[in-house]
Enzyme design. Sequence first.
Site, PDB file in Angstrom:
ATOM      1  CD1 TRP A 170      -1.575   6.696   1.819  1.00  0.00           C
ATOM      2  CD2 TRP A 170      -0.709   6.855  -0.235  1.00  0.00           C
ATOM      3  NE1 TRP A 170      -2.233   5.792   1.023  1.00  0.00           N
ATOM      4  CE2 TRP A 170      -1.724   5.875  -0.235  1.00  0.00           C
ATOM      5  CE3 TRP A 170      -0.021   7.119  -1.416  1.00  0.00           C
ATOM      6  CZ2 TRP A 170      -2.066   5.165  -1.374  1.00  0.00           C
ATOM      7  CZ3 TRP A 170      -0.361   6.409  -2.556  1.00  0.00           C
ATOM      8  CH2 TRP A 170      -1.376   5.452  -2.522  1.00  0.00           C
ATOM      9  CG  HIS A 226      -1.013   2.138   3.162  1.00  0.00           C
ATOM     10  ND1 HIS A 226      -1.175   2.464   1.831  1.00  0.00           N
ATOM     11  CD2 HIS A 226       0.327   1.999   3.320  1.00  0.00           C
ATOM     12  CE1 HIS A 226       0.006   2.518   1.241  1.00  0.00           C
ATOM     13  NE2 HIS A 226       0.938   2.245   2.108  1.00  0.00           N
ATOM     14  NE  ARG A 284      -3.091   7.497   5.045  1.00  0.00           N
ATOM     15  CZ  ARG A 284      -4.098   7.148   4.263  1.00  0.00           C
ATOM     16  NH1 ARG A 284      -4.876   8.068   3.742  1.00  0.00           N
ATOM     17  NH2 ARG A 284      -4.324   5.879   3.982  1.00  0.00           N
ATOM     18  CD  GLN A 311      -6.064   2.147   5.737  1.00  0.00           C
ATOM     19  OE1 GLN A 311      -5.381   1.227   5.329  1.00  0.00           O
ATOM     20  NE2 GLN A 311      -6.622   3.018   4.924  1.00  0.00           N
ATOM     21  CB  VAL A 369      -5.203  -2.114  -7.047  1.00  0.00           C
ATOM     22  CG1 VAL A 369      -5.090  -2.830  -5.718  1.00  0.00           C
ATOM     23  CG2 VAL A 369      -5.685  -0.688  -6.845  1.00  0.00           C
ATOM     24  CB  ALA A 383      -5.472  -5.463  -2.250  1.00  0.00           C
TER      25      ALA A 383
END
Lengths: 244, 807
Positions: free
Chosen positions: A56, A73, A99, A113, A156, A212
């Site tokens: 990122w 995000h 970004r 997003q 995740v 997610a």
Amino acid sequence: MSEEGHIHPISQIISNTEAIFREMGFAVASGPEMETEYYNFDALNIPTHHPARDMWDTFWIKPENARKLLRTHTSPVQVRYAETHKPPIRIIVPGKTFRHEATDATHEAQFFQLEGLMIEEDVTLANLKFVLTNYFEKLFDTQTNIRFRPSFFPFVEPGVEIDMSCFKCDGSGKDCNTCRGTGWIEIMGAGMVHPKVLQAMKIDPNKYKGFAFGGGVDRIAMIKYGIDDIRSFYSGDLRVINQF
Amino acid sequence: MRVSYNWLKTYFESEIPSPEKIGNLLTQHSFEVESITQFEEDFVLDIKVLPDRSHDCLSHFGIAKEVSLLTFVPIKKEFVNIVPISAPESNILQVEIEDPKLCPRFTAVVIENVELRESPGWLKGALKSLGQKSINNIVDATNYIMYSLGQPLHAYDMAKLKDESGNYLLRARVARKSEKVKTLDGKEYEMDENMQVISDGMTGDSALGIAGIKGGEATKIDKNTKSIIIESANFHPVNIRKTATKLGLRTDASIRFGNEISPELTLPAIFEASRLVVKIAGTEKTAIEGICDKYPRRTSLYKVGFSLSEVQSTLGIDISQNEIQSILNRRGYEWEEVFPREKIMNTAEGLVGVPYKYGSSILSDAPTSFDCSSLSSYLYIQSGISLPRISVDQYVFTDEVKEQDARPGDLVFANTGKVVNTSGLYYSKVLDKNIEEVPIRSKSVEFIPGTEVEGGIDHVGIYFGNGEVLHSTKDEGGVIKENLLDSKNFKNFRGFRAIKSLDEKRFVVTIPPERLDLRIKEDLIEEVGRIYGYENIPTKKIKNNQIKPEVNKDEYYGNIIRGILISKGFSEIISYTFVKKGEIELINPLAGDKKFLRNNLTDGIKESLDFNIGNALLLGLEQIKVFEIGNVFPKSGEVKHLAFGIKNPKGSKKEKSEDKDIEETVNLLEKELAIKTDFKINNSIAECDWSSILAQLEDVEIAHIPKKLSQARYKKPSTYPFVLRDIAILHNKELLKEKLTEVIKDAGGDTLKIVKLFDEFSPDKENISSAFHLVFVSDTKTLTDDEVNETMALIEEQIRNNGWKVR
């Protein structure tokens, strides 16, 4: 009789997305665009000096020691939400994100997003497949398949990339520009919420699980409407907006 | 990362599938193959290896192992277990590590009497396919091993090192303040005391190179090189990343160390490198003098466990025990299936008498020493349950068990109340920070940090059944088994606790050292899932919610207000947050004129109005009306604003002025929402704080139903200027305007974009004269007057053909 004005295509997708997810029991959460390093990275298992941070490119805000940034995000909102809501949790979080990337036809420094979070006692990747298949079918108004590919995001595990079947060519790929002949369009990243993130949310990973997902609204709009330049969304040009 | 197909083939016994097939398998089961391009007689795959697999797959061998797993083609025996070379411990070279945290391992080999030559064709070709230049046979060999096994190496010309009676010393240490290093490419870097260097330990301890990043000029390999030392070391990832960033140096070595690789890789890489150097740089006199290897903190292998139900309840697949077993075997893992309670008890039995050590490490001290919580953690890990390290965390991790239900394998907790001599800091690997040492904790540290445990916990043991407990205590010098009721340490008893995974059969997998990504059960579940194939995941409905989700008030009223404004002809814009001037400044803007965050929406509205006014005719609009709802950033903090603005074209026939329209719009909003607003109005742009609106509005329970999504097929606006013509047509008053417009449009063709009626009058009783603006624009070029005239002629012809008159 004057003509009606037009809602921005991004807002249209967001409000329709909210309605589709509401039917599945998801509420909408919102949060600040200017975030702290903790909510944007640390709570999401993205520690400083970890190579994953390179995923990122971030805009940092003066002064440096305040550790403030423009969110990369909308996941920080999920962490904030979990601080005031105990499971079961079903939320989507649409919002403006940033970004630090050179802009061109497919990259912008600001974009929208859409992320989602579902935490309950029994949740699996099969549920994720259902939720997203249902969403894309309703949004694109056509029978849709999705597939998972292995990927990595620090928040995740398992982590997956999600492709959806190309609605233009019905997944056949034949002579299709939209999916470059593959029949599939890369549309989102997702996975099962990492136990470390659950713990940061003060949720016991032994008792609860969740998934997610996240993707770009701009990208969805570009695919749906055949818009080839992401910068068109932010030009304030009514020759673009009034087409919708 | 670029991977050569021909290079991959060298790891396999037999044929492997085509590059396309391999690319597809890897994308579906391992990582994305972004492209496959032909390169001379080879194919190069561009593989997106993400941070989780950068520990073991930034190498051809790592990728080959994945390919073997997915294609079932076996890896050549000599790579499955890399054969050591027979070499003694070096008599002339020693290596020294100043801080094992920064440099966990330093391995090196001395090879005498090598010959610098051009590299053989196959090696040059292999490096070329990766876009790497060939330098000489020795340097190429070290690079080849790095791209092959993922372990960066560095070769030193031994003659350029200082020696004391033929003895050499290489040292890994931090740099001295302002110490300078001249690297291989002639550049000089100034180091600081956080950066590591490799130094010549013999005299003056001069820095030879930037450790883990780039070698130095002082010991460069050249045509006079006779004997070499190859360094194969391991460095702390964060240290290397920080150093590389600070110096602005990014190398293949720094990337690999920065992503963390296993210290176990150093030795096999030395073996392979030695063999290769002897093969391509050897003479009859070449000899491997010896190896030295400093590895002060060897750790045991990780064990991670999971149960069948955990796999099924994460992936949502009905996978079977057998299928999991076969996947683990395919991967070549060492694994066993255990009944946790049984395994704990059996292992615990053998640990009685093991000495006590406070802060004992599970990976390096167990099973030869334990403190109370490292014992319980170790035992649970043997049965595949990742019990946290600290006793209070273990308490939070588990659930209460009633005394009559307590079973062997359960945990027993206590607060001994002792003031133990602990001070200083404990480095938490989990949290990646230092925690203050505290004897009795009443808040969890690493597991759901901050969870309160009333009364505090400082001691834990394993319940053995029959009223017996096994625990490690300083008082008795180590691990003892005793009657719980008699135990001094458990006098202030805090309960039996257990976890439900104790009662289900578990797979316990020993993790290969290079798989730094496999640390928790979820990592293994992903491993099983991706190899099994995510295409096997079905679609499973989610439960219906009992309660309707709450309505987001912000979003609700945002949609309501959008609806009100568009009914008044306003269109919504979204403008840029980055602006030239503002109150909140960015540290790293993308451009000089985008240094600040906007503190108002008005500027963006104005820009949009000014831009669109020129296209008013093309848009078919009599006024430009736009609005935005978005966040702005004054110094006092981020807030949401609403703004809208109006601009009329010069000389327009609009009856109302812009300001009047603005006022009407404000009134409409106030009326529709039954609120009072405090819009600030400037040059027919109104802006106000959103929260002041929202505060006056009620919460809602019924969600907004949005307008149906537009199904427009987008057409990119032309980048070429438009041309305007007017036409007045005399026609019978019965004629419908739609029909007239249709005829004009048809005749006008592709370049006629807008036909807009702007005037009409009746010259006599039967007829009407209608006047239209015609707007022409081409998508491909600037239209010339002649071209437009031509089209006008066609239109006029059609009009006449219909019996109407052009005025």
